[in-house]
Design a protein around this motif. Structure first.
Motif, short mmCIF file in Angstrom:
data_model
loop_
_atom_site.label_atom_id
_atom_site.label_comp_id
_atom_site.label_asym_id
_atom_site.label_seq_id
_atom_site.Cartn_x
_atom_site.Cartn_y
_atom_site.Cartn_z
N ALA A 32 0.83 -1.21 0.00
CA ALA A 32 0.00 0.00 0.00
C ALA A 32 0.86 1.26 0.00
CB ALA A 32 -0.94 -0.02 1.20
N HIS A 33 1.90 1.28 0.83
CA HIS A 33 2.78 2.45 0.89
C HIS A 33 3.49 2.67 -0.44
CE1 HIS A 33 5.44 5.43 2.61
NE2 HIS A 33 6.49 4.73 2.21
N GLN A 34 3.91 1.60 -1.05
CA GLN A 34 4.62 1.70 -2.32
C GLN A 34 3.67 2.17 -3.43
OE1 GLN A 34 4.95 -0.88 -0.18
NE2 GLN A 34 7.07 -0.63 0.42
N ARG A 35 2.43 1.65 -3.43
CA ARG A 35 1.47 2.09 -4.44
C ARG A 35 1.16 3.58 -4.29
NH1 ARG A 35 -1.31 -2.66 -3.02
NH2 ARG A 35 -2.84 -1.41 -1.96
N LYS A 36 1.06 4.04 -3.04
CA LYS A 36 0.80 5.47 -2.81
C LYS A 36 1.96 6.32 -3.31
CE LYS A 36 -2.26 4.78 1.09
NZ LYS A 36 -2.41 4.84 2.54
N ALA A 37 3.19 5.86 -3.11
CA ALA A 37 4.35 6.63 -3.58
C ALA A 37 4.39 6.68 -5.10
CB ALA A 37 5.64 6.01 -3.03
N VAL A 38 4.08 5.57 -5.77
CA VAL A 38 4.06 5.56 -7.23
C VAL A 38 2.92 6.42 -7.75
CG1 VAL A 38 3.80 4.09 -9.27
CG2 VAL A 38 5.25 3.34 -7.41
N PRO A 63 13.04 15.56 -9.06
CA PRO A 63 13.59 14.41 -8.34
C PRO A 63 12.78 13.99 -7.13
CG PRO A 63 15.28 16.06 -8.71
CD PRO A 63 13.97 16.67 -9.09
N GLY A 64 12.05 14.89 -6.49
CA GLY A 64 11.33 14.56 -5.26
C GLY A 64 10.40 13.37 -5.36
N PRO A 65 9.38 13.41 -6.24
CA PRO A 65 8.46 12.28 -6.34
C PRO A 65 9.13 10.99 -6.81
CG PRO A 65 7.49 14.23 -7.29
CD PRO A 65 8.92 14.56 -7.02
N LEU A 66 10.09 11.12 -7.72
CA LEU A 66 10.78 9.92 -8.21
C LEU A 66 11.60 9.28 -7.10
CD1 LEU A 66 11.57 8.03 -10.54
CD2 LEU A 66 13.46 9.57 -11.01
N LEU A 67 12.33 10.10 -6.35
CA LEU A 67 13.12 9.55 -5.25
C LEU A 67 12.24 8.94 -4.17
CD1 LEU A 67 15.91 12.26 -4.89
CD2 LEU A 67 16.08 9.99 -5.89
N ALA A 68 11.10 9.58 -3.88
CA ALA A 68 10.19 9.03 -2.88
C ALA A 68 9.67 7.66 -3.32
CB ALA A 68 9.04 9.99 -2.63
N ALA A 69 9.31 7.54 -4.59
CA ALA A 69 8.81 6.25 -5.09
C ALA A 69 9.91 5.19 -5.06
CB ALA A 69 8.27 6.41 -6.51
N ARG A 70 11.11 5.58 -5.46
CA ARG A 70 12.22 4.61 -5.44
C ARG A 70 12.54 4.18 -4.02
NH1 ARG A 70 16.51 6.71 -9.94
NH2 ARG A 70 15.34 6.01 -11.73
N GLN A 71 12.53 5.12 -3.07
CA GLN A 71 12.82 4.78 -1.68
C GLN A 71 11.74 3.88 -1.11
OE1 GLN A 71 13.30 8.60 0.09
NE2 GLN A 71 15.45 8.76 -0.47
N ALA A 72 10.48 4.14 -1.47
CA ALA A 72 9.40 3.29 -0.98
C ALA A 72 9.56 1.87 -1.49
CB ALA A 72 8.04 3.86 -1.40
N VAL A 91 7.61 2.98 -12.15
CA VAL A 91 8.59 4.02 -11.84
C VAL A 91 9.54 4.22 -13.02
CG1 VAL A 91 10.53 4.62 -10.33
CG2 VAL A 91 8.44 3.72 -9.35
N GLY A 92 9.99 3.15 -13.63
CA GLY A 92 10.85 3.27 -14.81
C GLY A 92 10.14 3.95 -15.96
N GLU A 93 8.87 3.63 -16.14
CA GLU A 93 8.09 4.26 -17.21
C GLU A 93 7.89 5.75 -16.94
OE1 GLU A 93 6.21 4.37 -20.86
OE2 GLU A 93 7.41 2.79 -19.95
N ALA A 94 7.66 6.11 -15.67
CA ALA A 94 7.53 7.53 -15.33
C ALA A 94 8.81 8.28 -15.61
CB ALA A 94 7.14 7.68 -13.86
N GLN A 95 9.93 7.66 -15.33
CA GLN A 95 11.22 8.30 -15.62
C GLN A 95 11.40 8.48 -17.12
OE1 GLN A 95 14.58 6.28 -13.95
NE2 GLN A 95 15.97 7.96 -14.40
#
Length: 109
Positions: A32-38, A63-72, A91-95
Motif C-alpha cells: 500500500a505504501h509503495q502504491r501510494k508513492a508511485v 527528483p522529489g516524487p521519483l526519489l520518494a517512489a524509489r525509496q518506498a 517508476v521506470g516508465e515515469a522516468q
C-alpha cells in the motif's frame, strides 16, 4: 480407532496451517505504501504537464516524487520484489516519460 485419531490429527494440522496462512502478510493489502508513492509520482508528473500546458510554474521538483517512489520500493524485502515488479516498471516508465517531456521542454530541469 487409531486410524480415526490419525485423520483427526491431520485435519487439525491442516486447519492450523490454514489459520496461520491467513495471518501472513501476503493476505493483507500488499504494498500500500509503495502504491501510494508511485501514485504520487504520477500525480506530480500530471501536475507538471498541466502546469506547462497552462503556462504556470513548476509545482513539484522532478527528483522529489521519483526519489520518494524509489525509496518506498527499496524498503521491500527481496522476496517481495518479484510480486511488486509492476510497481518498479511504473517508476521506470515515469522516468522515461519525464525524459521525453524534458526533451520537449515541458519538464523543468
Amino acid at each position: 480407532m487409531s486410524t480415526g485419531l490419525t485423520m483427526v490429527k491431520w485435519l487439525a494440522l491442516g486447519c492450523a496451517v490454514g489459520w496461520v496462512c491467513q495471518l501472513l502478510p501476503p493476505y493483507d493489502p500488499r504494498f500500500a505504501h509503495q502504491r501510494k508513492a508511485v501514485a504520487a509520482l504520477y500525480d506530480a508528473l500530471a501536475a507538471e504537464v498541466r502546469a506547462s500546458v497552462d503556462g504556470g510554474s513548476s509545482t513539484h521538483p522532478w527528483p522529489g516524487p521519483l526519489l520518494a517512489a524509489r525509496q518506498a520500493l527499496s524498503v521491500l524485502p527481496q522476496f517481495s520484489r518479484l510480486a511488486a515488479s509492476p510497481l518498479f516498471g511504473l517508476v521506470g516508465e515515469a522516468q522515461r516519460i519525464a525524459q521525453h517531456l524534458r526533451a520537449l521542454g515541458a519538464w523543468p530541469g
